[in-house]
Design an enzyme around this catalytic site. Structure first.
Site, PDB file in Angstrom:
ATOM      1  N   GLU A   1       2.403   4.705  -6.296  1.00  0.00           N
ATOM      2  CA  GLU A   1       1.727   5.142  -5.450  1.00  0.00           C
ATOM      3  C   GLU A   1       1.504   6.382  -5.181  1.00  0.00           C
ATOM      4  O   GLU A   1       2.510   7.216  -4.773  1.00  0.00           O
ATOM      5  CB  GLU A   1       2.135   4.409  -3.953  1.00  0.00           C
ATOM      6  CG  GLU A   1       1.101   4.585  -2.814  1.00  0.00           C
ATOM      7  CD  GLU A   1       1.709   4.248  -1.393  1.00  0.00           C
ATOM      8  OE1 GLU A   1       1.022   3.830  -0.712  1.00  0.00           O
ATOM      9  OE2 GLU A   1       2.929   4.416  -1.212  1.00  0.00           O
TER      10      GLU A   1
ATOM     11  N   ASP B   1       6.659   3.060  -3.779  1.00  0.00           N
ATOM     12  CA  ASP B   1       6.060   3.545  -2.609  1.00  0.00           C
ATOM     13  C   ASP B   1       6.136   5.083  -2.303  1.00  0.00           C
ATOM     14  O   ASP B   1       7.147   5.767  -2.570  1.00  0.00           O
ATOM     15  CB  ASP B   1       6.745   2.872  -1.224  1.00  0.00           C
ATOM     16  CG  ASP B   1       6.135   3.259   0.120  1.00  0.00           C
ATOM     17  OD1 ASP B   1       4.945   2.819   0.258  1.00  0.00           O
ATOM     18  OD2 ASP B   1       6.666   4.022   0.762  1.00  0.00           O
TER      19      ASP B   1
END
Length: 835
Positions: A518, A462
């Protein structure tokens, strides 16, 4: 990942203060020994080193304080320091500085017990705190064991070895301890108290009144048993005391993997399914015994196998506090929860309250339940990838709680400005100091643990761009081993060769698992196509999402970009030496609109979040097909069905790795809410009743299209397609239209299994009749047409009326033509004329 308004966490209450047995909240003297928390006493430990005096005391910091017996020195028979804990239950030995965390020594070494090692560069004193489970629930520390800075510290690592005192034998000899006597220790929990300066403007948050969680704890137990459970005083219980599991002897922790081995699926063959453990089975219609748990997810693996999924990407399953945002939401009449889990408390522990076992057996059974999910997924041919959040923690900014990292070594674990302020590249109050030598080793240790111990197949990182930023007090000599000429790197500067990414990429264990970035963060760093990759990192392709959304809804100027997406985005990845499968293609994910909402709403509807609709993305590139909201005319509803199928066709015929968001296969809606991070309710629950409805024709379409992709060799290529493998077409064969006003893209590809396929997208508001490529001796058979009602949208071989349906196109096909309605896509397969 999205969070609330302003991207700052709400101020959270501190964890409960734990008082040791024999101490009251109030000091009996007139001293000023109260700690920074007025409800607790600041204790210091003094030990008399006089060999003639074994009556050592624990006292408050003033001379008038009431003292109690603390510990008795045990006369050493060797040079190793050895004493007995105050309870008389444990030998306290020097211990070892490596490995960090708790380690059972029962199967090796002369002394049987548990070694504890904790890194802290600035602490002046450290104590190991032990709890029994009842004492944890009651808010009491069972025993405090102070560490000697001379014998229990090596460099910046504090360490101690506990060995249970043997029964019916010479208590001066810890080597006599039997394995069964270790059970008393393994049924306890632990934490640490650290003392030192409390000076936030210098980045120091030491407070000996806090019992802190070891970053290396392998299971985290809290003083509440069930998910979302609060006591009579919610404000006090939102941040309960945390404690770590003490490992058992290795022989007690055996898990039967039943010969489980990594599946080793190639990236290009993956069909990823982004899944939330609790949301997957917590709806009543799931009909499982333990809704919302790892155990119930095992019961529902058949659905994924039937759909054709071979890889699940689990939304955060590291320990987090679901009550972090706990507050009454008058709009929903419920309390806000941290449902998504993007706010980690501990990176080694699985989320305990996702386990049907809860914290039974001090969390060991929850670990086994998670392992069972991984093992059974592998049996079903499904790999397991974890969504990990190494960009920030749950401790938030300076107003957040002191749980673990901040109280242990704040300036090491977080990016800090010169006056102690927290950099906020995560949008969540703090930023993990990923490229600090200690922190990056911690991250690598954690990832290795999940691969070797839990059999995880890979990780999605993330806000991974944070892991490429320079750490606080950047020192090239310390990082690279040599000075850099003209080095002017400041905290947070993007690094071309980030040490952490280098370590992960070249690690002998981690280089063989799936690594997905990401490739952006909340500080404006956007690295899609440019993430440092060492030829092994894949990326969530956010540009794929944006271009596909705009082309499918009929926006001018995206025909060429759409073609790039179909080819695996060579414009992003080919120049850097990567392959199509380094692109993880997606149209929808957990944050943003679901597939159904993408074609139903032009605007977000986030009032249910209690933030006046200010949170969530404003630019969704969505189109409601003519009318806003679910209640629309029949014509608009038919168009929405076509558009959902068009998006899914695009995903399945694109080179790269397709990713599907949980529930999109049946058209799950969140009512236009594009930021449901705080909802533990139907908005985020998989609706098994909807999936089973006879009218759910979308599920059949998705299942058959996934099967088609997996059968086609040409739709999961090792490299980007060449002109010999792929031909572009317009309304006429071999004449593509790349103009700004073009809304038509078609291509044909040779396939070793199917022979040749033809795929076309018409995103214009006007119908068109296309001329198909001429293949003498062959005919084009229609397979997919999103403009047709189900089940004729996918003409599978077992469809009873398939022959009749194909004959309806005979006049067109005999002339090598095919009619396409507006906003539709088609797939045709080449077959021999006489077949």
């Amino acid at each position: 990942m999205m969070v609330g308004v302003g991207s700052l966490r709400p101020v959270a209450a501190k964890p409960k203060v734990m008082l040791m047995d024999g101490w009251s909240e109030n000091c009996n003297c007139n001293c000023k020994c109260h700690s920074r928390n007025s409800n607790s006493l600041s204790l210091s430990i003094s030990r008399n080193r006089n060999n003639n005096n074994n009556n050592n005391k624990r006292s408050c910091t003033c001379t008038a304080g009431v003292s109690v017996e603390s510990e008795v020195e045990v006369e050493a028979e060797s040079t190793r320091s050895r004493r007995v804990s105050s309870s008389g239950a444990f030998f306290v030995l020097d211990g070892m500085p490596q490995p960090l965390g708790p380690t059972s020594t029962s199967d090796h070494g002369k002394v049987k017990g548990v070694n504890f090692a904790l890194y802290s560069s600035r602490a002046s004193a450290v104590s190991l705190c032990l709890f029994t489970l009842p004492h944890l629930h009651a808010g009491r520390i069972t025993e405090v064991i102070p560490l000697d800075p001379d014998t229990n510290r090596t460099g910046n690592v504090w360490h101690v070895l506990l060995s249970p005192c043997p029964t019916n034998t010479n208590t001066n000899n810890p080597t006599n301890t039997k394995l069964e006597e270790l059970e008393e220790l393994e049924h306890m929990l632990y934490g640490f108290q650290l003392d030192g300066d409390f000076c936030p403007h210098q980045g120091l948050y030491f407070d000996s009144s806090n019992v802190l969680l070891d970053p290396y704890a392998k299971a985290v137990v809290v003083s509440r048993e069930a998910y979302g459970l609060v006591g009579p005083s919610p404000s006090a219980d939102c941040w309960p005391q945390l404690a770590g599991m003490i490992p058992s002897p290795a022989s007690h922790d055996d898990f039967d993997w039943q010969g489980d081995r990594p599946l080793g699926l190639h990236h290009k063959d993956l069909i990823i399914y982004e899944m939330h453990i609790r949301g997957y089975t917590n709806h009543d219609s799931s009909n499982v015994r333990h809704p919302g748990t790892y155990a119930s997810a095992v019961q529902k693996l058949d659905h994924l196998r039937e759909l054709g999924i071979n890889c699940i990407e689990l939304m955060p399953c590291h320990e987090f506090n679901e009550l972090e945002y706990f507050d009454h939401n008058p709009v929903m009449g419920q309390h806000k929860m941290n449902f998504w889990g993007y706010s980690t408390v501990n990176f080694f522990s699985p989320m305990m309250r996702y386990a049907a076992a809860g914290h039974r057996n001090c969390g060991r059974d929850a670990i086994k339940e998670f392992k069972t999910l991984v093992r059974e997924a592998h049996k079903s041919g499904i790999e397991v990838i974890m969504d990990v959040v190494f960009n920030h923690t749950a401790e938030g900014n300076e107003n957040g709680p002191i749980l673990s990292f901040r109280g242990i070594d704040n300036s090491t674990y977080y990016m800090l400005a010169p006056k102690g302020e927290f950099y906020n590249y995560s949008g969540c109050g703090n930023t993990f100091n990923c490229n600090h030598p200690v922190v990056r080793q911690f991250i690598v240790d954690c990832l290795r643990y999940w691969v070797t111990e839990m059999h995880i197949d890979g990780f999605r990182f993330d806000l991974a761009s944070i892991m490429t930023r320079g750490s606080s007090l950047w020192d090239p000599m310390n990082v690279y081993g040599y000075a850099l000429e003209g080095d002017g790197i400041t905290t947070g500067t993007p690094l071309p060769n980030p040490p952490l990414i280098d370590m992960i990429s070249n690690d002998p264990i981690l280089c063989g698992v799936k690594l997905i970035a990401e490739a952006w963060d909340a500080g404006g760093l956007y690295q899609v196509g440019q993430f440092p990759h060492w030829n092994i990192w894949s990326e969530w392709n956010g540009q794929y999402r944006d271009v596909v959304r705009q082309f499918i809804k009929g926006t001018n100027g995206f025909a060429g970009g759409f073609a790039e997406c179909l080819c695996g985005s060579p414009n992003l990845y080919q120049g850097g030496g990567r392959k199509p499968w380094h692109s993880v293609n997606f149209v929808c994910a957990h944050d943003g609109f679901t597939l159904a909402d993408l074609v139903t709403y032009n605007n977000k509807y986030n009032l249910a979040n209690g933030e006046d609709n200010r949170d969530g993305e404003n630019h969704n590139l969505s189109w409601n097909c003519g009318e806003e909201g679910e209640f629309a005319s029949m014509g608009v509803r038919r168009l929405r069905k076509r558009q959902m199928r068009n998006f899914f066709v695009c995903l399945m015929v694109s080179q790269g790795v397709p990713m599907i968001y949980m529930g999109d296969e049946y058209g799950h809606t969140k009512g236009g809410n594009n930021n449901t991070y705080c909802h533990d309710n139907y908005l985020n629950y998989f609706r098994w009743d909807r999936k089973e409805e006879q009218s759910c024709d979308l599920y059949r379409f998705c299942r058959l299209l996934i099967k088609f992709r997996r059968e086609c060799e040409c739709l999961g290529m090792d490299d980007f397609p060449t002109a010999q493998q792929l031909q572009w077409h317009g309304h006429q064969p071999g004449m593509p239209d790349w103009s700004d006003t073009s809304r038509f893209v078609a291509f044909s590809m040779n396939d070793e299994v199917k022979g040749e396929i033809y795929v076309a997208f018409n995103t214009s508001h006007l119908p068109v009749v296309v001329t198909l490529p001429d293949r003498p001796g062959y005919r084009w058979d229609p397979l997919v047409d999103t403009s047709k009602p189900a089940p004729f949208d996918f003409l599978s071989e077992d469809l009873p009326d398939r022959v009749t349906a194909v004959r309806q196109f005979a006049n067109f096909l005999d002339s090598n033509l095919y009619p396409m309605l507006s906003y539709s896509s088609v797939i045709l397969v080449l077959r021999p004329e006489d077949a």
